[in-house]
Design a protein around this motif. Structure first.
Motif, mmCIF file in Angstrom:
data_model
loop_
_atom_site.group_PDB
_atom_site.id
_atom_site.type_symbol
_atom_site.label_atom_id
_atom_site.label_comp_id
_atom_site.label_asym_id
_atom_site.label_seq_id
_atom_site.Cartn_x
_atom_site.Cartn_y
_atom_site.Cartn_z
ATOM 1 N N GLN A 19 7.933 -24.944 6.866
ATOM 2 C CA GLN A 19 8.367 -23.623 7.325
ATOM 3 C C GLN A 19 7.080 -22.597 6.699
ATOM 4 O O GLN A 19 7.441 -22.007 5.775
ATOM 5 C CB GLN A 19 9.684 -23.147 6.888
ATOM 6 N N SER A 20 6.129 -22.688 7.540
ATOM 7 C CA SER A 20 5.064 -21.858 7.334
ATOM 8 C C SER A 20 5.538 -20.441 7.150
ATOM 9 O O SER A 20 4.825 -19.521 6.419
ATOM 10 C CB SER A 20 3.890 -21.909 8.131
ATOM 11 N N ILE A 25 7.228 -23.382 12.196
ATOM 12 C CA ILE A 25 7.279 -24.716 11.558
ATOM 13 C C ILE A 25 5.883 -25.650 11.605
ATOM 14 O O ILE A 25 5.361 -25.642 12.969
ATOM 15 C CB ILE A 25 8.205 -25.571 11.857
ATOM 16 N N ASN A 26 5.391 -26.041 10.955
ATOM 17 C CA ASN A 26 4.119 -27.086 11.195
ATOM 18 C C ASN A 26 3.627 -27.776 10.077
ATOM 19 O O ASN A 26 4.633 -27.683 8.964
ATOM 20 C CB ASN A 26 2.968 -26.405 11.412
ATOM 21 N N ALA A 27 2.801 -28.695 10.100
ATOM 22 C CA ALA A 27 2.418 -29.571 8.906
ATOM 23 C C ALA A 27 1.137 -29.538 8.385
ATOM 24 O O ALA A 27 0.374 -30.260 8.313
ATOM 25 C CB ALA A 27 2.730 -31.008 9.269
ATOM 26 N N ALA A 28 0.643 -28.169 8.439
ATOM 27 C CA ALA A 28 -0.704 -27.633 8.079
ATOM 28 C C ALA A 28 -0.714 -26.722 6.801
ATOM 29 O O ALA A 28 -0.760 -25.507 7.173
ATOM 30 C CB ALA A 28 -1.462 -27.057 9.294
ATOM 31 N N PRO A 29 -0.481 -27.246 5.726
ATOM 32 C CA PRO A 29 -0.233 -26.369 4.716
ATOM 33 C C PRO A 29 -1.470 -25.739 3.999
ATOM 34 O O PRO A 29 -2.039 -25.901 2.855
ATOM 35 C CB PRO A 29 0.482 -27.019 3.610
ATOM 36 N N VAL A 30 -2.276 -24.863 4.844
ATOM 37 C CA VAL A 30 -3.647 -24.324 4.483
ATOM 38 C C VAL A 30 -3.686 -23.490 3.359
ATOM 39 O O VAL A 30 -4.410 -23.838 2.173
ATOM 40 C CB VAL A 30 -4.364 -23.718 5.759
ATOM 41 N N PRO A 48 -12.097 -24.524 -8.646
ATOM 42 C CA PRO A 48 -12.775 -24.915 -7.502
ATOM 43 C C PRO A 48 -13.270 -23.643 -6.635
ATOM 44 O O PRO A 48 -12.536 -22.745 -6.638
ATOM 45 C CB PRO A 48 -12.083 -25.949 -6.628
ATOM 46 N N GLN A 49 -14.335 -23.572 -6.212
ATOM 47 C CA GLN A 49 -15.149 -22.690 -5.441
ATOM 48 C C GLN A 49 -14.530 -22.568 -3.947
ATOM 49 O O GLN A 49 -14.423 -21.508 -3.190
ATOM 50 C CB GLN A 49 -16.440 -22.464 -5.434
ATOM 51 N N ALA A 50 -14.108 -23.780 -3.686
ATOM 52 C CA ALA A 50 -13.724 -24.169 -2.039
ATOM 53 C C ALA A 50 -13.192 -25.346 -1.983
ATOM 54 O O ALA A 50 -13.153 -26.230 -2.767
ATOM 55 C CB ALA A 50 -14.879 -23.876 -1.004
ATOM 56 N N VAL A 51 -12.358 -25.379 -0.937
ATOM 57 C CA VAL A 51 -11.383 -26.740 -0.748
ATOM 58 C C VAL A 51 -11.606 -27.030 0.846
ATOM 59 O O VAL A 51 -11.482 -26.409 1.820
ATOM 60 C CB VAL A 51 -10.020 -26.642 -1.369
ATOM 61 N N GLY A 52 -11.683 -28.510 0.978
ATOM 62 C CA GLY A 52 -11.784 -28.848 2.542
ATOM 63 C C GLY A 52 -10.372 -29.968 2.421
ATOM 64 O O GLY A 52 -10.059 -30.607 1.442
ATOM 65 N N ILE A 53 -9.775 -29.500 3.710
ATOM 66 C CA ILE A 53 -8.431 -30.359 3.751
ATOM 67 C C ILE A 53 -8.590 -31.535 4.942
ATOM 68 O O ILE A 53 -9.104 -31.172 5.827
ATOM 69 C CB ILE A 53 -7.278 -29.438 4.145
ATOM 70 N N PRO A 204 -0.934 -22.972 15.148
ATOM 71 C CA PRO A 204 -0.800 -21.928 14.284
ATOM 72 C C PRO A 204 -0.164 -21.958 12.579
ATOM 73 O O PRO A 204 0.579 -22.715 12.587
ATOM 74 C CB PRO A 204 0.157 -20.563 14.983
ATOM 75 N N THR A 205 -0.897 -21.386 11.795
ATOM 76 C CA THR A 205 -0.363 -21.589 10.469
ATOM 77 C C THR A 205 -0.643 -20.149 9.556
ATOM 78 O O THR A 205 -1.397 -19.437 9.852
ATOM 79 C CB THR A 205 -0.757 -22.776 9.658
ATOM 80 N N THR A 206 0.049 -20.057 8.183
ATOM 81 C CA THR A 206 -0.321 -19.021 7.596
ATOM 82 C C THR A 206 -1.650 -18.916 6.921
ATOM 83 O O THR A 206 -1.916 -20.203 6.181
ATOM 84 C CB THR A 206 0.814 -18.841 6.390
#
Length: 272
Positions: A19-20, A25-30, A48-53, A204-206
């Protein structure tokens, strides 16, 4: 900035929050993945300076009736005060709307080469107790040390990168643009510019939060930090295969404060 990389492959995450926002609701927890990387830095001593998902799999926990998803719900089992109980039944705990999912993600952590890489043993110890988006990490593959962007591309051939598509929300009203982008896919994967990628597999995601009150120390919160009430900032992300992404630079997320009351995560490098 020159990076060295650690790949946390195939993190299997059980019962993560899906539940963003209260309406999404999505499955993309950025956002959760970026804050997870920050917490890892706090624990192992190198941030870490950055993160790839990289997305591999997701399973929303619920049932479908007449084409609609009904997420699995849980009732609390701990009494806090009388407000926990249903107004209609004084013996039943109130239901708190939730949505959860099982996830399999790989995270690519980029470290400044000047700082060096943290100990793999320390990261293994952190992962044994860590959670991502509230979900328990039940297992993962061997952590890999990668020295260059090309080496990352040689290793990461499966799954889907999660990339930012804010370019699709720049014309007119952002909410109208978001709905239009999600509802009208088009195909153009041969293009080299990000804005000309196939507009499919969008969600869409937060991607940030904006405070609506002043920061202050408050009771009943975790740790003794100033807190503020905030509203989520929703943006667009897209699932893109490494093959379709091609030779573009690695799609890495970075968190920053564009102003004192707003925090966002973005893949745009031209910010201060």
């Amino acid at each position: 900035m020159n990076y060295e990389y650690l790949l946390l492959p195939r993190l299997e995450i059980q019962s993560a929050n899906a539940q963003s926002t209260w309406w999404l609701i999505n499955a993309a927890p950025v956002m959760a993945a970026n804050l997870f990387a920050h917490q890892l830095g706090r624990r192992v001593g190198v941030f870490p300076q950055a993160v790839g998902i990289v997305h591999h799999h997701a399973q929303l926990l619920g049932e479908r009736f007449y084409g609609k998803l009904h997420p699995q719900q849980r009732r609390g089992a701990v009494f806090i005060n009388s407000d926990d109980y249903s107004s209609k039944n004084k013996y039943a705990l109130s239901l708190q709307p939730t949505a959860t999912c099982h996830l399999v993600l790989s995270l690519l952590l980029a470290f400044d080469s000047k700082d060096g890489l943290p100990s793999v043993n320390k990261i293994d110890g952190f992962l044994a107790q860590a959670r991502l988006a509230g979900g328990q990490i039940i297992q993962h593959g061997p952590i890999k040390v990668l020295s260059s962007e090309q080496e990352v591309k040689n290793v990461l051939r499966g799954g889907h990168w999660l990339i930012e598509r804010m370019d699709l929300m720049t014309d007119g009203d952002p909410l109208d643009a978001l709905i239009a982008a999600c509802g009208k896919p088009k195909s153009n994967e041969s293009a080299t510019d990000v804005s000309q990628l196939s507009n499919s597999w969008l969600t869409p995601t937060t991607l940030g939060y904006a405070s609506v009150t002043d920061f202050a120390k408050r009771g009943g919160v975790r740790e003794n930090y100033p807190h503020a009430y905030a509203e989520p900032l929703v943006g667009l992300v897209q699932y893109v295969t490494p093959r379709a992404w091609g030779e573009r630079p690695l799609p890495l997320w970075r968190g920053y404060w564009p102003q004192s009351d707003v925090f966002i995560v973005t893949q745009q490098e031209n910010h201060s």
